[in-house]
Scaffold this motif. Structure first.
Motif, mmCIF file in Angstrom:
data_model
loop_
_atom_site.group_PDB
_atom_site.id
_atom_site.type_symbol
_atom_site.label_atom_id
_atom_site.label_comp_id
_atom_site.label_asym_id
_atom_site.label_seq_id
_atom_site.Cartn_x
_atom_site.Cartn_y
_atom_site.Cartn_z
ATOM 1 N N ILE B 97 0.866 -1.176 0.000
ATOM 2 C CA ILE B 97 0.000 0.000 0.000
ATOM 3 C C ILE B 97 0.901 1.224 0.000
ATOM 4 N N GLN B 98 0.787 2.027 -1.028
ATOM 5 C CA GLN B 98 1.599 3.240 -1.076
ATOM 6 C C GLN B 98 0.679 4.439 -1.131
ATOM 7 N N MET B 99 1.267 5.607 -0.936
ATOM 8 C CA MET B 99 0.433 6.793 -0.835
ATOM 9 C C MET B 99 0.972 7.897 -1.737
ATOM 10 N N VAL B 100 0.075 8.680 -2.311
ATOM 11 C CA VAL B 100 0.441 9.864 -3.087
ATOM 12 C C VAL B 100 -0.195 11.061 -2.385
ATOM 13 N N PHE B 101 0.592 12.131 -2.240
ATOM 14 C CA PHE B 101 0.139 13.219 -1.378
ATOM 15 C C PHE B 101 -0.352 14.422 -2.161
ATOM 16 N N GLN B 102 -0.912 15.356 -1.380
ATOM 17 C CA GLN B 102 -1.562 16.503 -1.998
ATOM 18 C C GLN B 102 -0.581 17.503 -2.593
ATOM 19 N N ASP B 103 0.335 18.015 -1.743
ATOM 20 C CA ASP B 103 1.219 19.080 -2.210
ATOM 21 C C ASP B 103 2.435 18.444 -2.867
ATOM 22 N N PRO B 104 2.577 18.564 -4.190
ATOM 23 C CA PRO B 104 3.623 17.815 -4.883
ATOM 24 C C PRO B 104 5.029 18.184 -4.405
ATOM 25 N N LEU B 105 5.277 19.477 -4.194
ATOM 26 C CA LEU B 105 6.641 19.872 -3.835
ATOM 27 C C LEU B 105 6.934 19.535 -2.373
ATOM 28 N N ALA B 106 5.952 19.727 -1.507
ATOM 29 C CA ALA B 106 6.181 19.484 -0.084
ATOM 30 C C ALA B 106 6.361 18.003 0.206
ATOM 31 N N SER B 107 5.903 17.137 -0.705
ATOM 32 C CA SER B 107 6.034 15.717 -0.410
ATOM 33 C C SER B 107 7.371 15.154 -0.897
ATOM 34 N N LEU B 108 8.233 16.025 -1.415
ATOM 35 C CA LEU B 108 9.567 15.584 -1.834
ATOM 36 C C LEU B 108 10.614 16.321 -0.998
ATOM 37 N N ASN B 109 11.577 15.570 -0.492
ATOM 38 C CA ASN B 109 12.632 16.161 0.321
ATOM 39 C C ASN B 109 13.520 17.051 -0.557
ATOM 40 N N PRO B 110 13.582 18.363 -0.254
ATOM 41 C CA PRO B 110 14.316 19.276 -1.143
ATOM 42 C C PRO B 110 15.816 18.995 -1.207
ATOM 43 N N ARG B 111 16.366 18.239 -0.276
ATOM 44 C CA ARG B 111 17.811 17.990 -0.266
ATOM 45 C C ARG B 111 18.177 16.683 -0.947
ATOM 46 N N MET B 112 17.206 15.973 -1.495
ATOM 47 C CA MET B 112 17.527 14.699 -2.141
ATOM 48 C C MET B 112 17.285 14.815 -3.639
ATOM 49 N N THR B 113 18.070 14.069 -4.408
ATOM 50 C CA THR B 113 17.826 14.076 -5.846
ATOM 51 C C THR B 113 16.603 13.211 -6.144
ATOM 52 N N VAL B 114 16.066 13.424 -7.326
ATOM 53 C CA VAL B 114 14.886 12.675 -7.731
ATOM 54 C C VAL B 114 15.145 11.168 -7.647
ATOM 55 N N GLY B 115 16.344 10.779 -8.075
ATOM 56 C CA GLY B 115 16.697 9.364 -8.030
ATOM 57 C C GLY B 115 16.629 8.816 -6.616
ATOM 58 N N GLN B 116 17.188 9.571 -5.673
ATOM 59 C CA GLN B 116 17.175 9.112 -4.277
ATOM 60 C C GLN B 116 15.751 9.050 -3.738
ATOM 61 N N ILE B 117 14.946 10.031 -4.138
ATOM 62 C CA ILE B 117 13.568 10.076 -3.628
ATOM 63 C C ILE B 117 12.786 8.864 -4.119
ATOM 64 N N ILE B 118 12.891 8.608 -5.427
ATOM 65 C CA ILE B 118 12.111 7.495 -5.974
ATOM 66 C C ILE B 118 12.625 6.170 -5.427
ATOM 67 N N ALA B 119 13.933 6.109 -5.172
ATOM 68 C CA ALA B 119 14.518 4.831 -4.743
ATOM 69 C C ALA B 119 14.236 4.527 -3.278
ATOM 70 N N GLU B 120 13.792 5.522 -2.516
ATOM 71 C CA GLU B 120 13.705 5.295 -1.075
ATOM 72 C C GLU B 120 12.831 4.101 -0.673
ATOM 73 N N LYS B 178 -0.100 -3.001 -4.551
ATOM 74 C CA LYS B 178 -1.407 -3.420 -5.073
ATOM 75 C C LYS B 178 -2.422 -2.308 -4.912
ATOM 76 N N LEU B 179 -2.166 -1.431 -3.951
ATOM 77 C CA LEU B 179 -3.134 -0.371 -3.662
ATOM 78 C C LEU B 179 -2.397 0.955 -3.506
ATOM 79 N N ILE B 180 -2.934 1.975 -4.130
ATOM 80 C CA ILE B 180 -2.380 3.308 -3.926
ATOM 81 C C ILE B 180 -3.464 4.200 -3.356
ATOM 82 N N ILE B 181 -3.125 4.860 -2.272
ATOM 83 C CA ILE B 181 -4.063 5.805 -1.682
ATOM 84 C C ILE B 181 -3.650 7.193 -2.147
#
Lengths: 308, 328
Positions: B97-120, B178-181
């Protein structure tokens, strides 16, 4: 044809193939910092003072505890700053070379400042980040402890420590280190509280990243800006505290010396016409403080999250 | 018969509110953010949850993955109850179960690269993958959400809102859940980007056989993406029905009012349609009305509404259409 199709296509291919290097917030901040003239000047001054502390010893003709018997008793007439006698900054009241003593004082004072600030940064950041992240009752207990410690007049405690356990550099470090992290932990806790409710922390929690990793990977890197600014402003504060203690005569012990001790001695003899004994340590003291404040200011402007 | 992916029974979330100046022995007041919600979600299905601000949509979503403590039953594929499995067992479900959040920028850590964020999530759930493997999967994922894989080393502030939201989606999808909220995934984006993100979600859903729980307060968006729609009011379910059924034939007065408020892009119809206005504000969840929670604002309210809370019952003519109203 206006545009050469092949070349454009090659360019497009190249753009897709190569991995673009992103500009991290740190790189941006560095650029802003180096555009700030006052901050760069401050940084240069600090580097020069640092070089002076480390390399100055090689240029001194005398060591810091060597007494020049030629000038003793006639310091006001013979002990002035001169290239020919080898006393570039003159001598102190006992005929010791001021240049060597200022070098030594710079070393000690910088060391006290940096070590004190380092203790504050490490202890304060971890303590504050933990309290802020965990929250609830533990946060309450941890911060009340800080409140209690802050309510104790620190200079009094520091002087008592030095009187009871004897005056030594390590005691000074312990004393200053014990007190310096309190303010830091409060600032870090406040920042952590605002970070904690950001969605990226929630996202990490939702995926099941452990609390420790969230603190080290998500919270601490986002705190570093504030911490860096505060640390550069803390160093001069530590230097001032040490100087004050040394000025009172409780700091470092002879033959070691520090800016505070040198200024204290110089101030005691200034009415006898040996102004150089005060001016040289004071000069380094003042430019270093200015340097740190300017760098701290520049860092704050560069790292200000509102700009991002 | 195969089990539904998620079966929620009587899910309740309450918070304890202590006000300033309360004595330590004063009993904290209880706030029922979610008061007994039941629903089922089948594999590959999308459930839309709508309701006005503060009605418990986000709390409900967070309770499902134990971000806020809830009580009741959340049965995962006919097996464990997610609300009382052990912490280590819950870890396995977190990758499902994974989650997608409302504020796109606030849900990404500004100090990490996109690769690191997606890989977490990948590094958390499959720690024995090598760096090269992780990178390859991240790049593949980026391609799937139509981001250029060569931007793997960029930072979130270098992307637009829509791109940031796609990064968020990539992060959610990388562990093949299997599920995304989706907690209001498009309300912070402008309309053209909303369409992009929603179509991407639907396409990925079709390709990967995902189930979605889609929270929004934009009814037309929900209509576009959902199979079933659930209407919440003050933490209670008012009406659940299949999408077309709900939009064409709303039975609950609250749903009727909501749907009448959706603007229609035809001035002729828009001018002549009847809008059902609801007076007043959402009552405080600290002191919900007795009986039916909607009765204070309901145009049809009768004395019975104040005494007996209505149950969520299937309609006589339609099994899949559930309404909680005495007069439906």
């Amino acid at each position: 044809m206006l545009i050469e199709q092949d070349k454009m296509e090659n360019l497009a291919d190249a753009m897709v193939a190569a991995e673009v290097k992103g500009r991290s917030p740190w790189v941006d901040a560095r650029k802003r910092f180096f555009n700030n003239k006052a901050a760069v000047a401050g940084l240069i001054v600090l580097i020069c003072v640092g070089l002076f502390a480390f390399l100055g010893g090689y240029f001194a003709k005398f060591s810091n505890d060597e007494i020049d018997f030629m000038v003793i008793g006639q310091v006001a007439q013979l002990g002035g700053p001169s290239i020919s006698s080898g006393h570039y900054f003159g001598t102190d009241d006992l005929g010791r070379d001021m240049f060597a003593r200022v070098v030594q004082g710079t070393q000690i004072s910088l060391m006290v400042g940096v070590v004190g600030a380092a203790i504050a940064v490490i202890a304060g950041t971890l303590y504050g980040a933990t309290a802020g992240y965990v929250g609830g009752r533990i946060d309450n207990i941890m911060m009340r402890i800080v409140d209690i410690l802050m309510a104790i007049p620190y200079m009094f405690v520091l002087i008592l420590l030095l009187v009871i356990f004897g005056r030594s550099i390590s005691m000074l470090f312990i004393g200053i280190g014990l007190l310096s992290w309190l303010e830091m932990s409060r600032i870090v806790r406040g920042q952590t509280l605002t970070l904690k409710n950001k969605e990226f922390i929630e996202a990490a929690q939702a995926t099941g990243v452990s609390s420790f990793k969230i603190i080290t990977r998500h919270i601490v890197p986002n705190l570093l800006g504030v911490v860096a600014v505060y640390a550069t402003l803390l160093v001069p504060l530590m230097i001032l505290t040490e100087s004050f203690i040394s000025f009172l005569g409780l700091g470092v012990q002879e033959p070691l010396t520090s800016w505070g001790a040198l200024i204290s001695e110089g101030a005691g003899t200034m009415q006898y016409g040996t102004l150089w004994q005060l001016v040289f340590p004071l000069f380094f003291f003042v430019i270093t403080l200015f340097g740190f404040y300017f760098v701290g200011d520049g860092l704050r402007d560069a790292l200000d999250p509102k700009d991002r | 018969m195969s089990h539904p992916l998620l079966k929620v029974e009587n899910l309740r979330v309450s918070f304890h509110i202590k006000s300033e100046g309360d004595m330590p022995w004063t009993k904290p007041r209880e706030l029922h953010a979610v008061g007994g919600v039941d629903f089922e979600l089948k594999q590959g299905e999308t459930l839309g949850i709508v309701g006005e601000s503060g009605c418990g949509k986000s709390t409900l979503a967070r309770a499902l993955i134990r971000m806020v403590p809830g009580s009741g039953k959340v049965v995962w594929m006919g097996g464990d109850n997610l609300l009382d499995v052990s912490k280590s067992k819950m870890m396995n479900y977190r990758s499902e179960i994974q989650m997608v959040f409302q504020d796109p920028l606030a849900s990404l850590n500004p100090r990490m690269t996109v690769g690191q964020i997606i890989a977490e999530p990948l590094r958390t759930h499959q720690p024995n993958l090598s760096n090269a493997q992780v990178k390859e999967r991240v790049k593949k994922m980026m391609q799937q959400v139509s981001l250029l894989p060569n931007q793997i080393n960029r930072y979130p502030h270098e992307f637009s809102g829509g791109q940031c939201q796609r990064i968020g989606i990539a992060r959610a999808l990388i562990v093949e859940p299997k599920l995304i909220i989706c907690d209001e995934p498009v309300s912070a984006l402008d309309v053209s980007i909303q369409a992009q993100v929603i179509n991407l979600l639907m396409e990925l859903q079709r390709k990967m056989g995902l189930s979605l729980i889609f929270i929004a307060h934009d009814l037309s968006v929900v209509k576009h993406i959902s199979n079933r729609v659930m209407v919440l009011y003050l933490g209670k379910v008012m009406e659940v029905a299949d999408r077309n059924d709900l939009y064409e034939n709303p039975r609950h007065p609250y749903t009727q009012a909501l749907i009448s408020a959706v603007p229609i892009p035809d001035p002729e119809i828009e001018r002549n349609k009847e809008i059902i206005l609801i007076d007043g504000d959402l009552p405080s969840p600290l002191a919900p009305p007795s009986g039916c929670v909607f009765r204070t604002r309901c145009p049809k309210a009768q004395p019975i509404c104040a005494t007996t809370p209505p149950t969520l019952d299937p309609q006589s003519d339609q099994e899949t259409h559930l309404v909680a109203c005495h007069f439906a």
